[in-house]
Design a protein around this motif. Structure first.
Motif, short mmCIF file in Angstrom:
data_model
loop_
_atom_site.label_atom_id
_atom_site.label_comp_id
_atom_site.label_asym_id
_atom_site.label_seq_id
_atom_site.Cartn_x
_atom_site.Cartn_y
_atom_site.Cartn_z
N GLN A 54 0.84 -1.21 0.00
CA GLN A 54 0.00 0.00 0.00
C GLN A 54 0.87 1.25 0.00
N GLN A 130 -6.97 4.12 1.91
CA GLN A 130 -8.34 4.46 2.31
C GLN A 130 -9.20 3.20 2.35
N PRO A 132 -11.47 0.22 1.48
CA PRO A 132 -11.74 -0.41 0.19
C PRO A 132 -13.21 -0.46 -0.19
N ILE B 12 -4.39 -9.29 -3.73
CA ILE B 12 -3.72 -8.31 -2.86
C ILE B 12 -3.42 -7.03 -3.64
N THR B 16 -4.94 -3.27 -2.96
CA THR B 16 -4.04 -2.11 -2.85
C THR B 16 -4.52 -1.00 -3.77
N LEU B 17 -4.88 -1.37 -5.00
CA LEU B 17 -5.38 -0.35 -5.94
C LEU B 17 -6.67 0.26 -5.44
N GLN B 18 -7.50 -0.57 -4.84
CA GLN B 18 -8.79 -0.09 -4.34
C GLN B 18 -8.63 0.88 -3.16
N THR B 19 -7.57 0.68 -2.38
CA THR B 19 -7.38 1.56 -1.21
C THR B 19 -6.47 2.76 -1.52
N PHE B 57 -10.50 -15.39 1.69
CA PHE B 57 -9.31 -14.61 2.04
C PHE B 57 -9.44 -13.16 1.55
N LEU B 61 -9.46 -9.72 3.77
CA LEU B 61 -8.62 -8.54 3.52
C LEU B 61 -9.46 -7.27 3.45
N MET B 62 -10.62 -7.38 2.81
CA MET B 62 -11.53 -6.22 2.70
C MET B 62 -11.92 -5.74 4.10
#
Lengths: 291, 174
Positions: A54, A130, A132, B12, B16-19, B57, B61-62
């Motif tokens: 991240q 941020q 998800p 994963i 990462t892209l989503q957050t 899984f 993570l979400m």
């Protein structure tokens, strides 16, 4: 008989695994609801494994954004420059006024012995990710238990309150923002000293709950923390009232506020590590010890 | 095994892209759920046990990176995976509109499921959440559905390049 049983298992093995997996997920959810210990270790481990990715991704995105902001989007630079000069002049004037006020404030602080309450120790942290999901409001920061961050601690920025620590791992933490529907902060309207609870409403908005109908509140009023919740120091800016509605029935009125901090563009935050009043858990422990 | 680990790493990467990437886009309100599209793709192309474990899984993570205090996605993602497995050979999912519609419906189903679970698990009523369902979630579900054919196609190509399995993926059967 044994052979028959084995074939039966083979025949139903996939449905069995599916049912077991879903049951495990349900048990897991129930464990989280009851906040049992044991799953925290896996949470911390996974956060620590995923956070470097991240962090790297945030760094790349910031670099690319910085390049675009510095070199590509320079069209309105002249106009912005004039505006900024005006703003500097305004700020200088405000700064002089502020200095005078600060001196007066300092004297009053000493007089009332509230100095410790207003200046707690803080830790600076960087936002690395941020939430998800689209309707929950949280951010991940790069400071965790090893830095002294604990669950429930208040998170602020120079502009005001941001949220509270929800989950911690050794080097990272998840912050529940004040706009999340799960968030509630004890607050007061600065002008009238009317008490209310600020609850999250998603989408960079909050609402004031339990605000008495008799209280005089208007659009534009500032809302600050009351300091009663124990996590936030008194007088921290939360936001500005954007809507007031007294039309409904009951003893309370409805009011909405926009947070003073733009929570969609958070980069750096401060975690208040020293609470002005003991937290709920600590209070409980102290009572137990006394017994 | 190689396929399982690669899919896990891909998951994963998507979270990462989503957050990080999606919240930094100029339009803040629109945030498609890439991980949901990936889970549904797994549902249409993966075997039930390894795929179910992957969905579990990814849901975990979400939950980990969200402000959700319960394990809602840990439950909803494997459930959606198995429901999509159920529909895999029963509907025509080769065209772009059908793929979009399929993902849009699943995004809505998940939203409703989460709303029901939150209502059941929270001791206090969450009235603030209902407007956000209409304002934010409907729009995001629509966008998620809209981009899903592109991602499905990319996943198919990636899977073909990595494993040389031409008939793997959603175009296996109509």
């Amino acid at each position: 008989m044994r052979i028959r049983g084995f074939f039966l298992f083979r025949r139903y093995s996939i449905p069995t695994v599916i049912v077991l997996l879903l049951l495990f997920a349900l048990v897991f959810m129930s464990l989280r609801v009851r906040q049992r210990k044991g799953i925290d270790f896996f949470d911390a481990l996974l956060i620590e494994l995923c956070s470097p990715i991240q962090k790297a991704s945030t760094l790349v995105i910031k670099t690319v954004q910085g390049f675009f902001n510095q070199y590509v989007f320079l069209v309105h630079l002249q106009k912005e420059n004039t505006m900024l000069k005006q703003r500097i002049a305004e700020l200088q004037r405000e700064s002089h006024q502020g200095k005078e006020m600060a001196l007066a404030h300092e004297r009053l602080q000493k007089l009332l012995q509230f100095r410790d309450k207003i200046s707690p120790s803080v830790i600076a942290a960087e936002v690395i990710g941020q939430d998800p999901s689209s309707w929950l409001m949280s951010v991940t920061i790069n400071k965790g238990e090893k830095d002294g961050v604990r669950k429930g601690m208040a998170v602020i920025s120079a502009e005001g309150a941001i949220g509270q620590i929800l989950k911690t791992s050794p080097y990272h933490s998840v912050v529940l923002l004040i706009t999340d529907y799960n968030s509630a902060i004890d607050s007061i309207v600065q002008r009238t000293r009317a008490k209310a609870i600020v609850e999250g409403k998603g989408e960079n908005r909050c609402q004031l709950k339990y605000l008495l109908r008799a209280e005089d509140v208007v659009v534009g009023d500032l809302v600050v923390t009351s300091g009663l919740s124990g996590n936030f120091t008194k007088g921290l800016m939360i936001g500005r009232i954007s809507k007031v509605d007294k039309r409904g029935h009951g003893i309370f009125q409805y009011a909405e506020l926009v947070p003073s901090v733009d929570l969609t563009k958070l980069e750096e935050v401060l975690v208040i590590t020293e609470s002005p009043m003991p937290l709920q858990e600590e209070k409980g422990k102290k009572v137990k010890k006394a017994k | 095994m190689k396929r399982f680990i690669l899919s896990l790493l891909l998951g994963i990467l998507f979270i990462t892209l989503q957050t990080t990437l999606l919240p930094s886009l100029p339009i803040q309100r629109i945030r498609p759920d890439i991980l949901l599209i990936f889970t549904l793709y797994l549902g249409l192309s993966y075997p039930p046990i390894s795929g179910g474990l992957l969905a579990f899984f990814l849901g975990y993570l979400m939950d980990l990176f969200s402000g959700n205090p319960f394990g809602l996605y840990t439950f909803s993602r494997p459930l959606l995976f198995y429901i999509s497995q159920f529909f895999k050979n029963r509907f025509y999912l080769e065209s772009f509109p059908s793929q979009s519609f399929f993902v849009f419906i699943f995004a809505l189903v998940e939203g409703l499921l989460i709303l029901i679970l939150l209502r059941a698990l929270n001791p206090i009523p969450l009235r603030n959440l209902y407007p956000s369902f209409l304002e934010t979630f409907l729009l995001n579900s629509f966008v998620t559905g809209l981009i899903s054919p592109v991602l499905f196609s990319l996943f198919n190509r990636g899977s073909f390049l990595l494993f040389n399995q031409h008939k793997m993926g959603i175009k296996e059967k109509g």
